[in-house]
Design a protein around this motif. Structure first.
Motif, PDB file in Angstrom:
ATOM      1  N   LEU A 164      43.823  -4.114 -23.657  1.00  0.00           N
ATOM      2  CA  LEU A 164      43.449  -5.391 -23.068  1.00  0.00           C
ATOM      3  C   LEU A 164      43.035  -5.189 -21.612  1.00  0.00           C
ATOM      4  CD1 LEU A 164      45.239  -8.813 -23.442  1.00  0.00           C
ATOM      5  CD2 LEU A 164      44.511  -8.014 -21.199  1.00  0.00           C
ATOM      6  N   VAL A 165      43.889  -4.506 -20.856  1.00  0.00           N
ATOM      7  CA  VAL A 165      43.609  -4.285 -19.439  1.00  0.00           C
ATOM      8  C   VAL A 165      42.415  -3.345 -19.263  1.00  0.00           C
ATOM      9  CG1 VAL A 165      44.559  -3.435 -17.256  1.00  0.00           C
ATOM     10  CG2 VAL A 165      46.016  -4.741 -18.831  1.00  0.00           C
ATOM     11  N   LEU A 166      42.366  -2.288 -20.058  1.00  0.00           N
ATOM     12  CA  LEU A 166      41.268  -1.332 -19.977  1.00  0.00           C
ATOM     13  C   LEU A 166      39.922  -2.000 -20.243  1.00  0.00           C
ATOM     14  CD1 LEU A 166      40.278   1.653 -19.815  1.00  0.00           C
ATOM     15  CD2 LEU A 166      40.686   1.779 -22.286  1.00  0.00           C
ATOM     16  N   GLY A 167      39.879  -2.802 -21.303  1.00  0.00           N
ATOM     17  CA  GLY A 167      38.630  -3.464 -21.663  1.00  0.00           C
ATOM     18  C   GLY A 167      38.159  -4.434 -20.602  1.00  0.00           C
ATOM     19  N   LEU A 168      39.112  -5.172 -20.011  1.00  0.00           N
ATOM     20  CA  LEU A 168      38.741  -6.102 -18.946  1.00  0.00           C
ATOM     21  C   LEU A 168      38.262  -5.348 -17.701  1.00  0.00           C
ATOM     22  CD1 LEU A 168      41.507  -8.840 -19.265  1.00  0.00           C
ATOM     23  CD2 LEU A 168      39.130  -8.952 -20.056  1.00  0.00           C
ATOM     24  N   ASN A 169      38.880  -4.201 -17.409  1.00  0.00           N
ATOM     25  CA  ASN A 169      38.386  -3.367 -16.311  1.00  0.00           C
ATOM     26  C   ASN A 169      36.940  -2.945 -16.556  1.00  0.00           C
ATOM     27  OD1 ASN A 169      40.690  -3.379 -14.730  1.00  0.00           O
ATOM     28  ND2 ASN A 169      41.480  -1.457 -15.532  1.00  0.00           N
ATOM     29  N   ARG A 170      36.646  -2.583 -17.797  1.00  0.00           N
ATOM     30  CA  ARG A 170      35.290  -2.136 -18.148  1.00  0.00           C
ATOM     31  C   ARG A 170      34.295  -3.294 -18.017  1.00  0.00           C
ATOM     32  NH1 ARG A 170      36.634   0.849 -22.461  1.00  0.00           N
ATOM     33  NH2 ARG A 170      36.642  -0.964 -23.807  1.00  0.00           N
ATOM     34  N   ALA A 171      34.691  -4.478 -18.497  1.00  0.00           N
ATOM     35  CA  ALA A 171      33.810  -5.643 -18.405  1.00  0.00           C
ATOM     36  C   ALA A 171      33.596  -6.049 -16.948  1.00  0.00           C
ATOM     37  CB  ALA A 171      34.397  -6.802 -19.210  1.00  0.00           C
ATOM     38  N   ALA A 172      34.657  -5.968 -16.142  1.00  0.00           N
ATOM     39  CA  ALA A 172      34.534  -6.308 -14.722  1.00  0.00           C
ATOM     40  C   ALA A 172      33.600  -5.337 -14.012  1.00  0.00           C
ATOM     41  CB  ALA A 172      35.913  -6.309 -14.062  1.00  0.00           C
ATOM     42  N   LEU A 173      33.704  -4.058 -14.354  1.00  0.00           N
ATOM     43  CA  LEU A 173      32.809  -3.058 -13.768  1.00  0.00           C
ATOM     44  C   LEU A 173      31.362  -3.364 -14.139  1.00  0.00           C
ATOM     45  CD1 LEU A 173      32.210  -0.392 -12.305  1.00  0.00           C
ATOM     46  CD2 LEU A 173      32.712   0.794 -14.464  1.00  0.00           C
ATOM     47  N   ALA A 174      31.136  -3.701 -15.408  1.00  0.00           N
ATOM     48  CA  ALA A 174      29.781  -4.022 -15.855  1.00  0.00           C
ATOM     49  C   ALA A 174      29.221  -5.206 -15.069  1.00  0.00           C
ATOM     50  CB  ALA A 174      29.784  -4.328 -17.351  1.00  0.00           C
ATOM     51  N   GLU A 175      30.028  -6.248 -14.903  1.00  0.00           N
ATOM     52  CA  GLU A 175      29.563  -7.418 -14.172  1.00  0.00           C
ATOM     53  C   GLU A 175      29.296  -7.078 -12.707  1.00  0.00           C
ATOM     54  OE1 GLU A 175      30.937 -11.449 -15.219  1.00  0.00           O
ATOM     55  OE2 GLU A 175      31.780 -11.498 -13.187  1.00  0.00           O
ATOM     56  N   GLY A 176      30.153  -6.245 -12.122  1.00  0.00           N
ATOM     57  CA  GLY A 176      29.949  -5.836 -10.739  1.00  0.00           C
ATOM     58  C   GLY A 176      28.664  -5.059 -10.545  1.00  0.00           C
ATOM     59  N   ILE A 177      28.354  -4.159 -11.491  1.00  0.00           N
ATOM     60  CA  ILE A 177      27.121  -3.371 -11.394  1.00  0.00           C
ATOM     61  C   ILE A 177      25.895  -4.271 -11.530  1.00  0.00           C
ATOM     62  CG2 ILE A 177      25.724  -1.648 -12.614  1.00  0.00           C
ATOM     63  CD1 ILE A 177      28.337  -0.098 -13.131  1.00  0.00           C
ATOM     64  N   VAL A 178      25.942  -5.221 -12.455  1.00  0.00           N
ATOM     65  CA  VAL A 178      24.819  -6.150 -12.617  1.00  0.00           C
ATOM     66  C   VAL A 178      24.659  -7.004 -11.357  1.00  0.00           C
ATOM     67  CG1 VAL A 178      23.952  -8.128 -13.930  1.00  0.00           C
ATOM     68  CG2 VAL A 178      24.981  -6.178 -15.128  1.00  0.00           C
ATOM     69  N   PHE A 179      25.775  -7.449 -10.786  1.00  0.00           N
ATOM     70  CA  PHE A 179      25.736  -8.231  -9.547  1.00  0.00           C
ATOM     71  C   PHE A 179      25.130  -7.403  -8.412  1.00  0.00           C
ATOM     72  CE2 PHE A 179      28.318 -10.030  -5.843  1.00  0.00           C
ATOM     73  CZ  PHE A 179      27.465 -11.109  -5.654  1.00  0.00           C
ATOM     74  N   ALA A 180      25.531  -6.138  -8.302  1.00  0.00           N
ATOM     75  CA  ALA A 180      24.980  -5.258  -7.265  1.00  0.00           C
ATOM     76  C   ALA A 180      23.483  -5.073  -7.450  1.00  0.00           C
ATOM     77  CB  ALA A 180      25.691  -3.908  -7.302  1.00  0.00           C
ATOM     78  N   GLN A 181      23.041  -4.937  -8.710  1.00  0.00           N
ATOM     79  CA  GLN A 181      21.617  -4.785  -8.998  1.00  0.00           C
ATOM     80  C   GLN A 181      20.850  -6.035  -8.552  1.00  0.00           C
ATOM     81  OE1 GLN A 181      20.737  -4.203 -13.151  1.00  0.00           O
ATOM     82  NE2 GLN A 181      18.693  -3.438 -12.732  1.00  0.00           N
ATOM     83  N   GLN A 182      21.429  -7.209  -8.824  1.00  0.00           N
ATOM     84  CA  GLN A 182      20.790  -8.465  -8.439  1.00  0.00           C
ATOM     85  C   GLN A 182      20.738  -8.614  -6.919  1.00  0.00           C
ATOM     86  OE1 GLN A 182      22.854 -11.563  -7.464  1.00  0.00           O
ATOM     87  NE2 GLN A 182      20.893 -12.493  -6.920  1.00  0.00           N
ATOM     88  N   MET A 183      21.722  -7.991  -6.239  1.00  0.00           N
ATOM     89  CA  MET A 183      21.767  -8.020  -4.773  1.00  0.00           C
ATOM     90  C   MET A 183      20.900  -6.923  -4.152  1.00  0.00           C
ATOM     91  SD  MET A 183      23.923 -10.486  -3.814  1.00  0.00           S
ATOM     92  CE  MET A 183      24.749 -10.045  -2.284  1.00  0.00           C
ATOM     93  N   GLU A 184      20.188  -6.174  -5.022  1.00  0.00           N
ATOM     94  CA  GLU A 184      19.264  -5.114  -4.606  1.00  0.00           C
ATOM     95  C   GLU A 184      19.971  -3.983  -3.852  1.00  0.00           C
ATOM     96  OE1 GLU A 184      16.079  -7.065  -2.499  1.00  0.00           O
ATOM     97  OE2 GLU A 184      15.170  -7.794  -4.355  1.00  0.00           O
ATOM     98  N   LEU A 185      21.178  -3.685  -4.288  1.00  0.00           N
ATOM     99  CA  LEU A 185      21.914  -2.550  -3.740  1.00  0.00           C
ATOM    100  C   LEU A 185      21.604  -1.289  -4.549  1.00  0.00           C
ATOM    101  CD1 LEU A 185      25.393  -4.227  -3.142  1.00  0.00           C
ATOM    102  CD2 LEU A 185      23.828  -3.387  -1.364  1.00  0.00           C
ATOM    103  N   ASP A 186      21.727  -0.136  -3.930  1.00  0.00           N
ATOM    104  CA  ASP A 186      21.614   1.136  -4.635  1.00  0.00           C
ATOM    105  C   ASP A 186      22.838   1.273  -5.543  1.00  0.00           C
ATOM    106  OD1 ASP A 186      22.505   4.156  -4.748  1.00  0.00           O
ATOM    107  OD2 ASP A 186      20.339   4.146  -4.406  1.00  0.00           O
ATOM    108  N   LEU A 187      22.600   1.438  -6.832  1.00  0.00           N
ATOM    109  CA  LEU A 187      23.714   1.393  -7.787  1.00  0.00           C
ATOM    110  C   LEU A 187      24.617   2.619  -7.699  1.00  0.00           C
ATOM    111  CD1 LEU A 187      22.096  -0.256 -10.941  1.00  0.00           C
ATOM    112  CD2 LEU A 187      23.251  -1.318  -8.992  1.00  0.00           C
ATOM    113  N   ALA A 188      24.036   3.791  -7.482  1.00  0.00           N
ATOM    114  CA  ALA A 188      24.859   4.993  -7.336  1.00  0.00           C
ATOM    115  C   ALA A 188      25.752   4.876  -6.102  1.00  0.00           C
ATOM    116  CB  ALA A 188      23.983   6.237  -7.249  1.00  0.00           C
ATOM    117  N   LEU A 189      25.183   4.360  -5.021  1.00  0.00           N
ATOM    118  CA  LEU A 189      25.969   4.157  -3.804  1.00  0.00           C
ATOM    119  C   LEU A 189      27.044   3.098  -4.039  1.00  0.00           C
ATOM    120  CD1 LEU A 189      26.518   4.593  -0.794  1.00  0.00           C
ATOM    121  CD2 LEU A 189      24.725   2.891  -0.315  1.00  0.00           C
ATOM    122  N   THR A 190      26.690   2.044  -4.741  1.00  0.00           N
ATOM    123  CA  THR A 190      27.663   0.989  -5.040  1.00  0.00           C
ATOM    124  C   THR A 190      28.851   1.544  -5.809  1.00  0.00           C
ATOM    125  OG1 THR A 190      25.942  -0.712  -5.097  1.00  0.00           O
ATOM    126  CG2 THR A 190      28.003  -1.216  -6.221  1.00  0.00           C
TER     127      THR A 190
END
Length: 273
Positions: A164-190
């Motif tokens: 449960l916790v692992l899966g939510l961590n994975r989903a949160a990471l996915a949302e964070g990466i998409v948010f960073a992409q929308q904010m035009e941040l470098d994803l590797a740096l993020t």
């Protein structure tokens, strides 16, 4: 059985996890519904007839039941079930097999098949503690740590909690990466910054690059985690609102065709409208 003897070990289910368990334990027999994956076994019975200890690495409890129904179990055998299944079903199965003289451990694995091949998984085991101690050596061949967590069914319960916790961590990471992409941040740096921050979780090390590059070669399949989330929701007597949202994301990703992809493909459910 006083020590781990690979010649007496068999595997049922030669998918990602089962194949990895065979590699690490040195087991000499393995059976799968796909004939090309079988090793020194044509039928399920070939494994149970020749092996004192049999690992089950199967998709769910229903398939475990089906396999054991025609297995030709013998008194004195030990079944080590790595399946993430229904805790109530696994507890009941342990009791039924005990009446037939067969020992049963539900030994769920926290970590992917790739991590198992690196001996970097935790195994959480439910069942008789004496049987657990007799079998510890087999599991230590592929686990960095093996923990006894209670009677039969407890391994499955603990796996659902950790997943449960692992899966939510994975989903949160996915949302964070998409948010960073929308904010035009470098994803590797993020990803690098997140690893250095209080937001860090180990899932960033195993799934971050896969999400950024779109490499969804499966280490653990998305549809399998969706099955786990459904088990969590069915087992809980209280609402699990974050897991309900997670289930919807995974169902969307599956509908988009990512069920057989790595579970990091959950990011596609956020990326795609």
């Amino acid at each position: 059985m006083s020590e781990a003897n690979a010649s007496n070990v068999g595997i049922i289910g030669m998918g990602l996890m089962g194949s990895a368990v065979m590699t690490m334990t040195g087991a000499e027999r393995g059976w799968d519904v796909e004939a090309a994956r079988c090793v020194n076994a044509v039928t399920v019975g070939d494994v149970f007839e020749n092996c004192d200890v049999v690992f089950l690495c199967l998709p769910n409890s229903d398939i475990v039941r089906e396999v054991l129904r025609g297995a030709g179990l013998k008194a004195g055998q030990i079944v080590i079930d790595t399946t993430t299944g229904d805790p109530r079903e696994m507890a009941a199965l342990g009791a039924e097999l005990k009446e037939r003289g067969v020992e049963y451990l539900d030994a769920t694995v926290s970590g992917s098949s790739a991590q198992l091949l690196q001996k970097d998984v935790l195994v959480m085991v439910g069942g008789d503690v004496k049987v657990f101690e007799r079998c510890r050596g087999f599991m230590e061949k592929f686990a960095r740590e093996v923990v006894h967590v209670g009677p039969c069914g407890s391994g499955a319960k603990m796996k659902l909690v950790t997943n449960l916790v692992l899966g939510l961590n994975r989903a949160a990471l996915a949302e964070g990466i998409v948010f960073a992409q929308q904010m035009e941040l470098d994803l590797a740096l993020t990803l690098d910054v997140m690893r250095r921050s209080m937001a860090y979780s180990r899932i960033m090390d195993t799934k971050g690059v896969k999400m950024i590059t779109g490499d969804f070669e499966p280490q653990a399949k998305l549809s399998q985690h969706l099955k786990d989330v459904r088990l969590m929701l069915a087992a809980s007597e209280i609402p699990l609102p974050l897991s309900e949202t997670h289930r919807a994301l995974l169902e969307k990703a599956e509908a988009l065709g990512y069920g057989e992809a790595d579970n990091s493909a959950v990011i596609q459910a956020i990326l795609k409208p």
